[in-house]
Write a protein that holds these residues in place. Structure first.
Motif, mmCIF file in Angstrom:
data_model
loop_
_atom_site.group_PDB
_atom_site.id
_atom_site.type_symbol
_atom_site.label_atom_id
_atom_site.label_comp_id
_atom_site.label_asym_id
_atom_site.label_seq_id
_atom_site.Cartn_x
_atom_site.Cartn_y
_atom_site.Cartn_z
ATOM 1 N N ASN A 56 4.572 26.767 -2.705
ATOM 2 C CA ASN A 56 5.649 27.383 -1.810
ATOM 3 C C ASN A 56 5.034 28.224 -0.673
ATOM 4 O O ASN A 56 5.200 28.520 0.304
ATOM 5 C CB ASN A 56 6.801 28.058 -2.635
ATOM 6 N N THR A 57 4.065 29.093 -1.373
ATOM 7 C CA THR A 57 3.237 29.939 -0.275
ATOM 8 C C THR A 57 2.586 29.110 0.563
ATOM 9 O O THR A 57 2.575 29.602 1.837
ATOM 10 C CB THR A 57 2.226 30.531 -1.413
ATOM 11 N N LEU A 58 1.791 28.016 0.391
ATOM 12 C CA LEU A 58 1.152 27.173 1.374
ATOM 13 C C LEU A 58 2.114 26.347 2.237
ATOM 14 O O LEU A 58 1.934 26.491 3.310
ATOM 15 C CB LEU A 58 0.418 26.189 0.576
ATOM 16 N N TYR A 59 3.428 26.339 1.852
ATOM 17 C CA TYR A 59 4.498 25.529 2.524
ATOM 18 C C TYR A 59 4.856 26.633 3.843
ATOM 19 O O TYR A 59 5.142 26.255 5.036
ATOM 20 C CB TYR A 59 5.440 24.971 1.753
ATOM 21 N N GLN A 60 4.878 27.780 3.253
ATOM 22 C CA GLN A 60 5.389 29.057 4.338
ATOM 23 C C GLN A 60 4.301 29.051 5.197
ATOM 24 O O GLN A 60 4.439 29.358 6.237
ATOM 25 C CB GLN A 60 5.727 30.187 3.347
ATOM 26 N N TYR A 61 2.917 28.872 4.734
ATOM 27 C CA TYR A 61 1.705 29.143 5.471
ATOM 28 C C TYR A 61 1.811 28.131 6.491
ATOM 29 O O TYR A 61 1.387 28.303 7.750
ATOM 30 C CB TYR A 61 0.535 29.235 4.800
ATOM 31 N N PHE A 105 0.940 16.825 16.133
ATOM 32 C CA PHE A 105 1.056 18.093 15.359
ATOM 33 C C PHE A 105 2.097 17.634 13.939
ATOM 34 O O PHE A 105 1.891 18.354 12.886
ATOM 35 C CB PHE A 105 1.875 19.222 16.119
ATOM 36 N N THR A 106 3.253 17.164 14.529
ATOM 37 C CA THR A 106 3.996 16.286 13.359
ATOM 38 C C THR A 106 3.346 15.770 12.328
ATOM 39 O O THR A 106 3.373 15.671 11.277
ATOM 40 C CB THR A 106 5.340 15.863 14.073
ATOM 41 N N PHE A 107 2.523 14.658 12.982
ATOM 42 C CA PHE A 107 1.962 13.746 12.085
ATOM 43 C C PHE A 107 0.812 14.743 10.921
ATOM 44 O O PHE A 107 0.876 14.456 9.816
ATOM 45 C CB PHE A 107 0.951 12.991 12.792
ATOM 46 N N ILE A 108 0.051 15.802 11.609
ATOM 47 C CA ILE A 108 -0.841 16.390 10.792
ATOM 48 C C ILE A 108 -0.121 17.361 9.857
ATOM 49 O O ILE A 108 -0.416 17.400 8.473
ATOM 50 C CB ILE A 108 -1.608 17.356 11.780
ATOM 51 N N LYS A 109 1.183 17.812 10.096
ATOM 52 C CA LYS A 109 1.991 18.716 9.149
ATOM 53 C C LYS A 109 2.416 17.687 8.063
ATOM 54 O O LYS A 109 2.342 18.294 7.010
ATOM 55 C CB LYS A 109 2.865 19.413 9.959
ATOM 56 N N ASP A 110 3.029 16.692 8.476
ATOM 57 C CA ASP A 110 3.412 15.842 7.345
ATOM 58 C C ASP A 110 2.222 15.269 6.468
ATOM 59 O O ASP A 110 2.567 15.104 5.304
ATOM 60 C CB ASP A 110 4.328 14.466 8.060
ATOM 61 N N ASP A 111 0.989 15.058 7.052
ATOM 62 C CA ASP A 111 0.237 14.549 6.114
ATOM 63 C C ASP A 111 -0.461 15.714 5.318
ATOM 64 O O ASP A 111 -0.734 15.389 3.980
ATOM 65 C CB ASP A 111 -1.190 14.107 7.075
ATOM 66 N N ILE A 112 -0.662 16.817 5.556
ATOM 67 C CA ILE A 112 -0.969 18.007 4.754
ATOM 68 C C ILE A 112 0.107 18.214 3.806
ATOM 69 O O ILE A 112 -0.296 18.589 2.605
ATOM 70 C CB ILE A 112 -1.202 19.390 5.514
ATOM 71 N N LYS A 113 1.307 17.909 4.007
ATOM 72 C CA LYS A 113 2.341 18.148 3.107
ATOM 73 C C LYS A 113 2.240 17.373 1.939
ATOM 74 O O LYS A 113 2.531 17.421 0.700
ATOM 75 C CB LYS A 113 3.726 18.361 3.580
ATOM 76 N N SER A 141 0.167 18.990 -3.089
ATOM 77 C CA SER A 141 0.292 19.160 -4.528
ATOM 78 C C SER A 141 -0.872 18.747 -5.182
ATOM 79 O O SER A 141 -1.529 19.513 -6.135
ATOM 80 C CB SER A 141 1.468 18.384 -5.049
ATOM 81 N N GLY A 142 -1.477 17.784 -4.546
ATOM 82 C CA GLY A 142 -2.771 17.142 -5.007
ATOM 83 C C GLY A 142 -3.892 18.191 -4.996
ATOM 84 O O GLY A 142 -4.841 18.394 -6.017
ATOM 85 N N ARG A 143 -4.095 18.722 -3.777
ATOM 86 C CA ARG A 143 -5.275 19.673 -3.300
ATOM 87 C C ARG A 143 -4.998 20.740 -4.460
ATOM 88 O O ARG A 143 -6.043 21.516 -4.850
ATOM 89 C CB ARG A 143 -5.249 19.797 -2.028
ATOM 90 N N VAL A 144 -3.597 21.377 -4.517
ATOM 91 C CA VAL A 144 -3.463 22.620 -5.535
ATOM 92 C C VAL A 144 -4.092 22.125 -6.726
ATOM 93 O O VAL A 144 -4.585 23.106 -7.504
ATOM 94 C CB VAL A 144 -1.812 23.051 -5.191
ATOM 95 N N ALA A 145 -3.355 21.303 -7.384
ATOM 96 C CA ALA A 145 -3.750 20.667 -8.753
ATOM 97 C C ALA A 145 -5.332 20.567 -8.979
ATOM 98 O O ALA A 145 -5.906 21.208 -9.778
ATOM 99 C CB ALA A 145 -3.178 19.268 -9.091
ATOM 100 N N LYS A 166 -6.068 27.118 2.521
ATOM 101 C CA LYS A 166 -6.058 27.669 4.064
ATOM 102 C C LYS A 166 -7.193 27.214 4.581
ATOM 103 O O LYS A 166 -7.129 26.722 5.844
ATOM 104 C CB LYS A 166 -5.794 29.179 4.353
ATOM 105 N N GLN A 167 -8.474 27.487 4.345
ATOM 106 C CA GLN A 167 -9.767 27.026 4.931
ATOM 107 C C GLN A 167 -9.596 25.516 5.082
ATOM 108 O O GLN A 167 -9.952 24.919 6.096
ATOM 109 C CB GLN A 167 -10.723 27.280 3.881
ATOM 110 N N GLU A 168 -9.217 24.855 3.815
ATOM 111 C CA GLU A 168 -9.251 23.068 4.076
ATOM 112 C C GLU A 168 -8.234 22.690 5.290
ATOM 113 O O GLU A 168 -8.520 21.714 5.860
ATOM 114 C CB GLU A 168 -8.924 22.689 2.888
ATOM 115 N N ILE A 169 -7.113 23.443 5.428
ATOM 116 C CA ILE A 169 -6.161 23.058 6.499
ATOM 117 C C ILE A 169 -6.909 23.265 7.747
ATOM 118 O O ILE A 169 -6.784 22.607 8.681
ATOM 119 C CB ILE A 169 -4.762 23.889 6.015
#
Length: 176
Positions: A79-84, A109-117, A121-125, A153-156
């Motif tokens: 949730n913190t990262l989604y807010q970011y 931009f939309t493509f990048i945002k969707d791809d990051i989302k 969860s996999g990257r957090v885990a 954040k750095q990865e993004i």
């Protein structure tokens, strides 16, 4: 008949002995639905009369964190990262274009945002597992949570920059 038995014993002695490798028990993968009966591991109930003092050092016990707590922490981090992403990703996208000296259609931009989302969860885990394995006993510490957030954040930021940098020249405006 005795002769046959002696020959059979002799042939059994000539056979190589059966070797059984290590047997590993993975109790962390054990699911108990109902608990009934008695389980004795290492001690026999009849031996308990001979034991005067039986104590366990509680400091050395490594109790796994309940899955509910781990799940709650993961959701909080996501949730913190989604807010970011909602607050900072557009600026990261604009800054990367400025640094590269290019202009790109906003559909990326939309493509990048969707791809990051999708990957979040996999990257957090992954980062939680990595940092928790190096910091045993501190799995739920706020420092680990902060480190995971900063790493992601750095990865993004790096990911957005590299994505835009590696776009074909025909989709970039203003590239030289």
């Amino acid at each position: 008949m005795v002769l046959d038995m002696q020959q059979e014993i002799a042939s059994l002695k000539e056979r190589p002995p059966v070797q059984i490798g290590n047997i590993e028990y993975k109790f962390d993968q054990l699911k108990v639905e109902t608990l009934e009966g008695t389980l004795n591991i290492g001690l026999n109930p009849t031996d308990l009369n001979e034991i005067d003092d039986f104590s366990v050092d509680q400091k050395a016990m490594n109790v796994p964190i309940p899955p509910k707590q781990l799940f709650k922490r993961t959701i909080e981090l996501e949730n913190t990262l989604y807010q970011y992403l909602e607050t900072d990703l557009e600026q990261i996208y604009r800054d990367a274009q400025t640094n590269l000296g290019i202009a790109v259609d906003d559909s990326y931009f939309t493509f990048i945002k969707d791809d990051i989302k999708k990957q979040l969860s996999g990257r957090v885990a992954y980062h939680l597992k990595e940092l928790s394995s190096t910091n045993r006993g501190e799995e739920l510490s706020p420092e680990i949570n902060a480190n995971v957030i900063e790493l992601l954040k750095q990865e993004i930021q790096n990911g957005v920059f590299l994505f835009l940098k590696n776009l074909p020249d025909n989709v970039k405006e203003g590239s030289s």
